[in-house]
Every structure is written in structure tokens, then in C-alpha cells.
Design a protein around this motif. Structure first.
Motif, PDB file in Angstrom:
ATOM      1  N   GLU A   1       4.497  -4.745  14.744  1.00 49.61           N
ATOM      2  CA  GLU A   1       3.145  -4.229  14.943  1.00 49.61           C
ATOM      3  C   GLU A   1       3.024  -2.735  14.646  1.00 49.61           C
ATOM      4  OE1 GLU A   1      -0.754  -4.429  15.318  1.00 49.61           O
ATOM      5  OE2 GLU A   1       0.607  -6.138  15.330  1.00 49.61           O
ATOM      6  N   GLY A   2       4.012  -1.945  15.027  1.00 55.17           N
ATOM      7  CA  GLY A   2       3.922  -0.506  14.794  1.00 55.17           C
ATOM      8  C   GLY A   2       3.761  -0.169  13.320  1.00 55.17           C
ATOM      9  N   LEU A   3       4.481  -0.877  12.467  1.00 54.78           N
ATOM     10  CA  LEU A   3       4.390  -0.653  11.024  1.00 54.78           C
ATOM     11  C   LEU A   3       3.083  -1.193  10.473  1.00 54.78           C
ATOM     12  CD1 LEU A   3       5.689   0.200   8.340  1.00 54.78           C
ATOM     13  CD2 LEU A   3       6.744  -2.072   8.237  1.00 54.78           C
ATOM     14  N   LYS A   4       2.734  -2.407  10.852  1.00 60.08           N
ATOM     15  CA  LYS A   4       1.520  -3.026  10.314  1.00 60.08           C
ATOM     16  C   LYS A   4       0.270  -2.245  10.706  1.00 60.08           C
ATOM     17  CE  LYS A   4       3.441  -7.690  10.047  1.00 60.08           C
ATOM     18  NZ  LYS A   4       3.416  -9.066  10.580  1.00 60.08           N
ATOM     19  N   GLU A   5       0.205  -1.789  11.939  1.00 65.18           N
ATOM     20  CA  GLU A   5      -0.969  -1.021  12.371  1.00 65.18           C
ATOM     21  C   GLU A   5      -1.094   0.264  11.575  1.00 65.18           C
ATOM     22  OE1 GLU A   5      -2.461   1.389  16.299  1.00 65.18           O
ATOM     23  OE2 GLU A   5      -1.810  -0.687  16.600  1.00 65.18           O
ATOM     24  N   ALA A   6       0.032   0.959  11.366  1.00 68.67           N
ATOM     25  CA  ALA A   6      -0.005   2.209  10.608  1.00 68.67           C
ATOM     26  C   ALA A   6      -0.482   1.968   9.182  1.00 68.67           C
ATOM     27  CB  ALA A   6       1.376   2.861  10.603  1.00 68.67           C
ATOM     28  N   ILE A   7      -0.011   0.897   8.569  1.00 69.30           N
ATOM     29  CA  ILE A   7      -0.352   0.616   7.172  1.00 69.30           C
ATOM     30  C   ILE A   7      -1.800   0.137   7.041  1.00 69.30           C
ATOM     31  CG2 ILE A   7       0.107  -0.955   5.247  1.00 69.30           C
ATOM     32  CD1 ILE A   7       3.092  -0.739   5.944  1.00 69.30           C
ATOM     33  N   PHE A   8      -2.167  -0.878   7.817  1.00 70.19           N
ATOM     34  CA  PHE A   8      -3.485  -1.485   7.623  1.00 70.19           C
ATOM     35  C   PHE A   8      -4.624  -0.615   8.155  1.00 70.19           C
ATOM     36  CE2 PHE A   8      -0.780  -5.464   7.629  1.00 70.19           C
ATOM     37  CZ  PHE A   8      -0.792  -5.576   6.238  1.00 70.19           C
ATOM     38  N   SER A   9      -4.341   0.236   9.140  1.00 66.83           N
ATOM     39  CA  SER A   9      -5.377   1.149   9.627  1.00 66.83           C
ATOM     40  C   SER A   9      -5.618   2.296   8.653  1.00 66.83           C
ATOM     41  CB  SER A   9      -4.999   1.708  11.004  1.00 66.83           C
ATOM     42  OG  SER A   9      -3.870   2.558  10.911  1.00 66.83           O
ATOM     43  N   SER A  10      -4.728   2.415   7.655  1.00 63.96           N
ATOM     44  CA  SER A  10      -4.874   3.469   6.648  1.00 63.96           C
ATOM     45  C   SER A  10      -5.539   2.954   5.372  1.00 63.96           C
ATOM     46  CB  SER A  10      -3.497   4.063   6.318  1.00 63.96           C
ATOM     47  OG  SER A  10      -2.917   4.648   7.467  1.00 63.96           O
ATOM     48  N   GLY A  11      -6.087   1.734   5.433  1.00 63.12           N
ATOM     49  CA  GLY A  11      -6.856   1.231   4.306  1.00 63.12           C
ATOM     50  C   GLY A  11      -6.121   0.317   3.359  1.00 63.12           C
ATOM     51  N   PHE A  12      -4.865   0.009   3.642  1.00 65.04           N
ATOM     52  CA  PHE A  12      -4.123  -0.940   2.819  1.00 65.04           C
ATOM     53  C   PHE A  12      -4.489  -2.369   3.217  1.00 65.04           C
ATOM     54  CE2 PHE A  12      -1.757   2.946   2.475  1.00 65.04           C
ATOM     55  CZ  PHE A  12      -1.340   2.966   1.156  1.00 65.04           C
ATOM     56  N   VAL A  13      -4.381  -3.286   2.251  1.00 66.73           N
ATOM     57  CA  VAL A  13      -4.740  -4.680   2.506  1.00 66.73           C
ATOM     58  C   VAL A  13      -3.574  -5.590   2.148  1.00 66.73           C
ATOM     59  CG1 VAL A  13      -7.200  -4.314   2.171  1.00 66.73           C
ATOM     60  CG2 VAL A  13      -5.785  -4.920   0.202  1.00 66.73           C
ATOM     61  N   LEU A  14      -3.490  -6.706   2.865  1.00 63.41           N
ATOM     62  CA  LEU A  14      -2.406  -7.661   2.665  1.00 63.41           C
ATOM     63  C   LEU A  14      -2.593  -8.433   1.364  1.00 63.41           C
ATOM     64  CD1 LEU A  14       0.088  -9.201   3.770  1.00 63.41           C
ATOM     65  CD2 LEU A  14      -1.523 -10.765   4.891  1.00 63.41           C
ATOM     66  N   ASP A  15      -1.513  -8.548   0.591  1.00 62.52           N
ATOM     67  CA  ASP A  15      -1.511  -9.366  -0.624  1.00 62.52           C
ATOM     68  C   ASP A  15      -0.101  -9.935  -0.785  1.00 62.52           C
ATOM     69  OD1 ASP A  15      -1.339 -10.323  -3.317  1.00 62.52           O
ATOM     70  OD2 ASP A  15      -3.054  -9.093  -3.846  1.00 62.52           O
ATOM     71  N   GLU A  16       0.026 -11.248  -0.704  1.00 57.99           N
ATOM     72  CA  GLU A  16       1.335 -11.891  -0.794  1.00 57.99           C
ATOM     73  C   GLU A  16       1.740 -12.197  -2.235  1.00 57.99           C
ATOM     74  OE1 GLU A  16       1.640 -15.287   1.721  1.00 57.99           O
ATOM     75  OE2 GLU A  16       1.281 -14.157   3.565  1.00 57.99           O
ATOM     76  N   GLU A  17       0.777 -12.273  -3.139  1.00 60.53           N
ATOM     77  CA  GLU A  17       1.060 -12.709  -4.509  1.00 60.53           C
ATOM     78  C   GLU A  17       1.366 -11.550  -5.457  1.00 60.53           C
ATOM     79  OE1 GLU A  17       1.432 -15.781  -5.663  1.00 60.53           O
ATOM     80  OE2 GLU A  17       1.155 -16.579  -3.636  1.00 60.53           O
ATOM     81  N   HIS A  18       0.494 -10.544  -5.453  1.00 62.78           N
ATOM     82  CA  HIS A  18       0.654  -9.440  -6.397  1.00 62.78           C
ATOM     83  C   HIS A  18       0.436  -8.093  -5.703  1.00 62.78           C
ATOM     84  CE1 HIS A  18       0.918 -12.159  -9.831  1.00 62.78           C
ATOM     85  NE2 HIS A  18      -0.102 -12.829  -9.306  1.00 62.78           N
ATOM     86  N   PRO A  19       1.222  -7.786  -4.693  1.00 64.56           N
ATOM     87  CA  PRO A  19       1.053  -6.495  -4.013  1.00 64.56           C
ATOM     88  C   PRO A  19       1.553  -5.337  -4.867  1.00 64.56           C
ATOM     89  CG  PRO A  19       2.995  -7.599  -3.173  1.00 64.56           C
ATOM     90  CD  PRO A  19       2.330  -8.570  -4.116  1.00 64.56           C
ATOM     91  N   ASP A  20       0.986  -4.170  -4.607  1.00 65.34           N
ATOM     92  CA  ASP A  20       1.489  -2.952  -5.249  1.00 65.34           C
ATOM     93  C   ASP A  20       2.802  -2.509  -4.609  1.00 65.34           C
ATOM     94  OD1 ASP A  20      -0.924  -2.507  -6.934  1.00 65.34           O
ATOM     95  OD2 ASP A  20      -1.892  -2.260  -4.981  1.00 65.34           O
TER      96      ASP A  20
END
Length: 254
Positions: free
Chosen positions: A95-114
Motif C-alpha cells: 500500500e505505501g508504494l501504490k498510494e505514493a504512485i497512484f496519488s501522483s497521477g499514475f494509472v494502472l496498466d497491466e498490458e503496456h505500461p511505461d
């Protein structure tokens, strides 16, 4: 030498798993009494700074602000924003990592992530490893939040993020870009937050491979405390000696 500020590890330095290291609290209290700025620099990505702050208060009677806590999660977000490859990401982590990433405007993509970001995940599954491996093979930028092979706990040395990342490196034949200690990426950002130069601070920690190498590799003086990962019998064989080595933080005068 008198230092204007301190970068301080947490696990193995201030506490050991769920067990307090009482000299760690006394060290922080001395810094606060003398108004010496400090920043907890931790490779732990499982908790947010606010959760870490609460745990320090509730479990170890250490009262600090969340602003004094800089995690590898925050450093990872800083790195991705600087890199600017896009906003799509696949994350193995808690959760600590996911909250930091997704609260900063990143979005989940399982197929073609950057980006594929890999950290400690105590709910790791084969499917998560498979998704990450396939995305990296398709060209996603592979980030490892921190290289820690093990985590010191009251049970002993448990697998760390570095162990998980190494498995995906093997599966993809790709090397991760590491963010956390001892990498320059995290240390430069930590110094920016502390608003001090490398020659004005000391890095304090228990792990030679991460904490102390973070100082050595980035021209920061180091204080190795023998309360966690690196043991007294290891000191004589270390390739580059720390600036100082102590058994307890009670020995260090700020």
C-alpha cells in the motif's frame, strides 16, 4: 566534526522489526533537543510516511512529523516524474508504494505500461511475476525500488525487495534501475529535502550494503551502528571502511 544534519535509516537502526532499539529513540531526542535537522531515509516501501509516523509514535514513543520520513516509494515517484516516459505503470508492492504512485497521477496498466515497479510484496504471486515479466519484455522501463536482499526482523533475516527483483531480472534478462539506498537517485533527493550539502551531513544506518554504501558512494560521511544487518565480525573485512563504527547510538554525541 560537527554535522549540520543527519540522514537516518529506520529498521535495524531505530527499531528492529517490532522491537524498539532504545538508543535509537535517545539519539532522535538529542537531535530534536539541539534543533539539528534530520530525515529518515528508508528503503521500506510498504508503508506511507503518515503510517510510519504513527508507528514511530505508537510503538516506539518517537514523535516526528511525516515530513521527516523519505521512503523509497517517494523517491520512485520523483524518479518517474523526472524520467517523463508516461503515466502508465504496473506495480508489484504494497500500500505505501501504490498510494505514493497512484496519488501522483499514475494509472494502472497491466498490458503496456511505461514502467514496471517492483518492491517488497508479502502477497506476491506467480501471476504478478508473470505480468511484470511480460510487460518488461514488451519494453516497459523496469524499476526496482531498493536492492535490499534481506530485512532484519525479530524472526531473523527475511527476504527483501532485492530478492524479488532479482527473480524478475533473471526471468527477463533485464537489469532493473534501482532507486533506494545506496543509489544516488534517492540520496540526491534526500539532500534536497534536507536542504544541506553532502559534506554537511552524516548517513546513519545498520546495513553496510545499503545505508553505508549510500554515504560512501555519494560523498557523505557514514556512521555504522551494529544493531541490525551488519555484524561486528564483518567490519574488518568491509571493502571501504565507514567514517565511524559504533555498537550503540548512545555512543554518538551530536
Amino acid at each position: 566534526m560537527t554535522y549540520k544534519g543527519y540522514l537516518i535509516d529506520l529498521d535495524g537502526t531505530i527499531y528492529l522489526g517490532d522491537k524498539p532499539i532504545k538508543a535509537g529513540k535517545r539519539f532522535v531526542d538529542r537531535l530534536k533537543e539541539k534543533n539539528i535537522p534530520f530525515l529518515f531515509v528508508t528503503n521500506n516501501t510498504t508503508k506511507t510516511p503518515h503510517v510510519v509516523k504513527k508507528r514511530l509514535q505508537d510503538s516506539f514513543d518517537i514523535d516526528v512529523s511525516a515530513d521527516t520520513i523519505y521512503t523509497a516509494s517517494l523517491a520512485t515517484v520523483d524518479y518517474m516524474n523526472d524520467k517523463g516516459l508516461g503515466k502508465k505503470v504496473y506495480v508489484i508492492g504494497e500500500e505505501g508504494l501504490k498510494e505514493a504512485i497512484f496519488s501522483s497521477g499514475f494509472v494502472l496498466d497491466e498490458e503496456h505500461p511505461d514502467y514496471v515497479v517492483v518492491a517488497l510484496d508479502t502477497d506476491l504471486t506467480y501471476e504478478k511475476l508473470a505480468v511484470a515479466t511480460l510487460a518488461i519484455q514488451k519494453g516497459a522501463h523496469f524499476i526496482g525500488t531498493n536492492p535490499d536482499k534481506n530485512i532484519p526482523t525479530h524472526r531473523g533475516l527475511m527476504p527483501g525487495a532485492g530478492s524479488l527483483i532479482a527473480g524478475i531480472e533473471t526471468a527477463t534478462q533485464k537489469s532493473a534501475t534501482y532507486i533506494g539506498k545506496p543509489e544516488a537517485i534517492m540520496m540526491k533527493k534526500a539532500l534536497e529535502r534536507l536542504k544541506l550539502a553532502a559534506n554537511e551531513v552524516m548517513m546513519v544506518g545498520d546495513n553496510y550494503e545499503t545505508d553505508i554504501r549510500a554515504g560512501i558512494d555519494n560523498d557523505i560521511d557514514t556512521l555504522l551502528v551494529l544493531t541490525g544487518f551488519t555484524k561486528k565480525e564483518d567490519v574488518a573485512t568491509l571493502p571501504i571502511a565507514p567514517t565511524k563504527v559504533i555498537d550503540s547510538l548512545d555512543e554518538w554525541q551530536v
